[in-house]
Write a protein that holds these residues in place. Structure first.
Motif, PDB file in Angstrom:
ATOM      1  N   LEU A  83       6.965  -0.132   4.705  1.00 54.65           N
ATOM      2  CA  LEU A  83       6.000  -0.202   3.615  1.00 54.65           C
ATOM      3  C   LEU A  83       5.258   1.116   3.430  1.00 54.65           C
ATOM      4  CD1 LEU A  83       4.501  -3.745   4.276  1.00 54.65           C
ATOM      5  CD2 LEU A  83       6.138  -3.107   2.528  1.00 54.65           C
ATOM      6  N   GLU A  84       5.122   1.534   2.169  1.00 54.37           N
ATOM      7  CA  GLU A  84       4.388   2.755   1.843  1.00 54.37           C
ATOM      8  C   GLU A  84       2.885   2.472   1.815  1.00 54.37           C
ATOM      9  OE1 GLU A  84       6.178   4.556  -1.830  1.00 54.37           O
ATOM     10  OE2 GLU A  84       7.349   2.720  -1.721  1.00 54.37           O
ATOM     11  N   SER A  85       2.101   3.515   1.956  1.00 53.68           N
ATOM     12  CA  SER A  85       0.661   3.362   1.758  1.00 53.68           C
ATOM     13  C   SER A  85       0.370   3.487   0.270  1.00 53.68           C
ATOM     14  CB  SER A  85      -0.103   4.433   2.544  1.00 53.68           C
ATOM     15  OG  SER A  85       0.302   5.723   2.126  1.00 53.68           O
ATOM     16  N   GLY A  86      -0.682   2.795  -0.187  1.00 48.81           N
ATOM     17  CA  GLY A  86      -1.004   2.813  -1.608  1.00 48.81           C
ATOM     18  C   GLY A  86      -0.048   1.937  -2.399  1.00 48.81           C
ATOM     19  N   VAL A  87       0.033   2.196  -3.701  1.00 45.66           N
ATOM     20  CA  VAL A  87       0.914   1.412  -4.571  1.00 45.66           C
ATOM     21  C   VAL A  87       2.335   1.959  -4.453  1.00 45.66           C
ATOM     22  CG1 VAL A  87       1.376   0.678  -6.930  1.00 45.66           C
ATOM     23  CG2 VAL A  87      -0.991   0.940  -6.154  1.00 45.66           C
ATOM     24  N   PRO A  88       3.294   1.151  -4.042  1.00 51.20           N
ATOM     25  CA  PRO A  88       4.652   1.651  -3.797  1.00 51.20           C
ATOM     26  C   PRO A  88       5.423   1.933  -5.089  1.00 51.20           C
ATOM     27  CG  PRO A  88       4.549  -0.704  -3.398  1.00 51.20           C
ATOM     28  CD  PRO A  88       3.139  -0.257  -3.673  1.00 51.20           C
ATOM     29  N   ILE A  89       6.505   2.678  -4.953  1.00 51.92           N
ATOM     30  CA  ILE A  89       7.327   3.067  -6.097  1.00 51.92           C
ATOM     31  C   ILE A  89       8.080   1.870  -6.674  1.00 51.92           C
ATOM     32  CG2 ILE A  89       9.393   3.700  -4.771  1.00 51.92           C
ATOM     33  CD1 ILE A  89       7.920   5.567  -7.848  1.00 51.92           C
ATOM     34  N   THR A  90       8.105   0.748  -5.972  1.00 50.72           N
ATOM     35  CA  THR A  90       8.738  -0.466  -6.501  1.00 50.72           C
ATOM     36  C   THR A  90       7.813  -1.237  -7.445  1.00 50.72           C
ATOM     37  OG1 THR A  90       8.081  -1.586  -4.456  1.00 50.72           O
ATOM     38  CG2 THR A  90      10.363  -0.817  -4.601  1.00 50.72           C
ATOM     39  N   TYR A  91       6.566  -0.795  -7.588  1.00 43.06           N
ATOM     40  CA  TYR A  91       5.646  -1.420  -8.543  1.00 43.06           C
ATOM     41  C   TYR A  91       6.150  -1.182  -9.967  1.00 43.06           C
ATOM     42  CZ  TYR A  91       1.471  -1.680 -11.549  1.00 43.06           C
ATOM     43  OH  TYR A  91       0.596  -1.962 -12.567  1.00 43.06           O
ATOM     44  N   VAL A  92       6.265  -2.264 -10.736  1.00 45.65           N
ATOM     45  CA  VAL A  92       6.652  -2.182 -12.147  1.00 45.65           C
ATOM     46  C   VAL A  92       5.368  -2.242 -12.975  1.00 45.65           C
ATOM     47  CG1 VAL A  92       7.984  -3.237 -14.006  1.00 45.65           C
ATOM     48  CG2 VAL A  92       8.847  -3.325 -11.651  1.00 45.65           C
ATOM     49  N   PRO A  93       5.059  -1.207 -13.769  1.00 46.31           N
ATOM     50  CA  PRO A  93       3.755  -1.117 -14.433  1.00 46.31           C
ATOM     51  C   PRO A  93       3.349  -2.379 -15.199  1.00 46.31           C
ATOM     52  CG  PRO A  93       4.940   0.936 -14.703  1.00 46.31           C
ATOM     53  CD  PRO A  93       5.896  -0.025 -14.045  1.00 46.31           C
ATOM     54  N   PHE A  94       2.267  -2.980 -14.739  1.00 43.74           N
ATOM     55  CA  PHE A  94       1.619  -4.135 -15.368  1.00 43.74           C
ATOM     56  C   PHE A  94       2.578  -5.307 -15.601  1.00 43.74           C
ATOM     57  CE2 PHE A  94      -1.107  -6.201 -18.729  1.00 43.74           C
ATOM     58  CZ  PHE A  94      -2.197  -6.411 -17.906  1.00 43.74           C
ATOM     59  N   ARG A  95       3.588  -5.428 -14.745  1.00 42.30           N
ATOM     60  CA  ARG A  95       4.601  -6.475 -14.921  1.00 42.30           C
ATOM     61  C   ARG A  95       4.006  -7.870 -14.993  1.00 42.30           C
ATOM     62  NH1 ARG A  95       8.880  -7.278 -10.143  1.00 42.30           N
ATOM     63  NH2 ARG A  95       6.910  -7.850  -9.154  1.00 42.30           N
ATOM     64  N   ASN A  96       3.143  -8.211 -14.043  1.00 41.50           N
ATOM     65  CA  ASN A  96       2.601  -9.575 -14.044  1.00 41.50           C
ATOM     66  C   ASN A  96       1.683  -9.835 -15.236  1.00 41.50           C
ATOM     67  OD1 ASN A  96       4.009 -10.393 -11.809  1.00 41.50           O
ATOM     68  ND2 ASN A  96       2.345  -9.997 -10.356  1.00 41.50           N
ATOM     69  N   GLY A  97       0.993  -8.791 -15.698  1.00 41.49           N
ATOM     70  CA  GLY A  97       0.174  -8.944 -16.893  1.00 41.49           C
ATOM     71  C   GLY A  97       1.029  -9.289 -18.105  1.00 41.49           C
ATOM     72  N   ILE A  98       2.170  -8.621 -18.220  1.00 42.71           N
ATOM     73  CA  ILE A  98       3.094  -8.877 -19.330  1.00 42.71           C
ATOM     74  C   ILE A  98       3.738 -10.257 -19.176  1.00 42.71           C
ATOM     75  CG2 ILE A  98       5.277  -8.109 -20.359  1.00 42.71           C
ATOM     76  CD1 ILE A  98       4.248  -5.207 -19.563  1.00 42.71           C
ATOM     77  N   PHE A  99       4.157 -10.576 -17.960  1.00 43.03           N
ATOM     78  CA  PHE A  99       4.741 -11.905 -17.705  1.00 43.03           C
ATOM     79  C   PHE A  99       3.755 -13.015 -18.066  1.00 43.03           C
ATOM     80  CE2 PHE A  99       7.949 -10.680 -14.098  1.00 43.03           C
ATOM     81  CZ  PHE A  99       8.657  -9.904 -14.999  1.00 43.03           C
ATOM     82  N   LEU A 100       2.515 -12.858 -17.632  1.00 41.70           N
ATOM     83  CA  LEU A 100       1.504 -13.892 -17.890  1.00 41.70           C
ATOM     84  C   LEU A 100       1.178 -14.007 -19.375  1.00 41.70           C
ATOM     85  CD1 LEU A 100      -0.809 -13.305 -14.816  1.00 41.70           C
ATOM     86  CD2 LEU A 100       0.324 -15.458 -15.373  1.00 41.70           C
ATOM     87  N   SER A 101       1.216 -12.883 -20.096  1.00 42.65           N
ATOM     88  CA  SER A 101       0.971 -12.926 -21.539  1.00 42.65           C
ATOM     89  C   SER A 101       2.054 -13.734 -22.251  1.00 42.65           C
ATOM     90  CB  SER A 101       0.919 -11.503 -22.106  1.00 42.65           C
ATOM     91  OG  SER A 101      -0.157 -10.782 -21.554  1.00 42.65           O
ATOM     92  N   ILE A 102       3.309 -13.476 -21.892  1.00 47.13           N
ATOM     93  CA  ILE A 102       4.414 -14.221 -22.504  1.00 47.13           C
ATOM     94  C   ILE A 102       4.361 -15.689 -22.086  1.00 47.13           C
ATOM     95  CG2 ILE A 102       6.933 -14.461 -22.570  1.00 47.13           C
ATOM     96  CD1 ILE A 102       7.034 -11.369 -22.222  1.00 47.13           C
ATOM     97  N   ALA A 103       4.089 -15.933 -20.814  1.00 41.78           N
ATOM     98  CA  ALA A 103       3.994 -17.310 -20.317  1.00 41.78           C
ATOM     99  C   ALA A 103       2.859 -18.069 -20.997  1.00 41.78           C
ATOM    100  CB  ALA A 103       3.797 -17.311 -18.808  1.00 41.78           C
TER     101      ALA A 103
END
Length: 223
Positions: free
Chosen positions: A88-108
């Motif tokens: 695991l990396e420190s901080g926000v890792p490079i596998t983070y997809v920008p605002f993914r859950n925010g977009i998912f929740l908006s569509i949901a």
């Protein structure tokens, strides 16, 4: 009137458990899955369909979001960026997809409003996650307020995050308690035939099973 819930179901262990918990709470489930150009898109879609079949879910949506591959910026959607395999990396890792859950929740939310649902279930995990900012309790509380301000007055939605303060071994144990078929789930960031065993997601999953004194029955290249 029967309670209805939209469950964001990736096919991974966390979202799958959240969906089974929704069923255990007496909700009729509307399952939503997102194909967003992730490396393991086909395998995750298979997991989603298998889990929906096991849960006997009749109402489901498979949503394509191609723009994540256009913006890149994540090792999950940009194949020019290597998926980390050294822990695991420190901080926000490079596998983070920008605002993914925010977009998912908006569509949901749009789907929930159309379907007259009472709740949204999402399997975010803050305590034992990879450090994603859109998996926190604070984020969920904030976006819950936003979606209820931005929808019809008759739409009152609760975002339910039953896993948010659990550790991975607790998630495994809860899944076993509810007879969740974890063998149908897929968590690997890299591979679709055999899980790599070395990406962040595989490491967290395997460590959870180890601490829970249980065996993970999906195939791994390295275990």
């Amino acid at each position: 009137m029967k309670k209805r819930a939209v469950c964001i179901l990736s096919g991974g262990m966390d979202s799958t458990l959240a969906s089974y918990m929704a069923k255990d709470e007496g909700y009729d489930i509307i399952a939503v899955h997102f194909n967003y150009g992730q490396r393991t898109e086909k395998r995750e879609l298979k997991a989603f369909r298998d889990i929906c079949e096991d849960l006997q879910i009749k109402e489901k949506y498979e949503i394509d979001i191609p723009f994540f591959t256009q913006i890149g910026a994540s090792a999950l959607t940009d194949k020019s960026i290597d998926v980390p395999v050294d822990g695991l990396e420190s901080g926000v890792p490079i596998t983070y997809v920008p605002f993914r859950n925010g977009i998912f929740l908006s569509i949901a939310t749009a789907i929930a409003e159309k379907e007259s649902a009472n709740a949204l279930f999402i399997g975010v995990v803050e305590e034992d996650s990879s450090g994603y900012p859109d998996c926190t309790d604070d984020f969920i509380k904030s976006i819950t307020n936003t979606i209820n301000v931005g929808t019809k007055e008759s739409t009152v939605l609760e975002i339910k995050t039953p896993l948010v303060h659990l550790m991975k071994d607790e998630i495994v144990l809860k899944a076993l308690e509810l007879n969740v078929p974890l063998n149908l789930t897929w968590s690997c960031y890299k591979e679709e035939e055999e899980a790599c065993g070395v990406c962040d997601s595989c490491r967290l999953r395997l460590n959870g099973f180890k601490k829970a004194n249980s065996e993970d029955k999906i195939p791994y290249k390295v275990k």
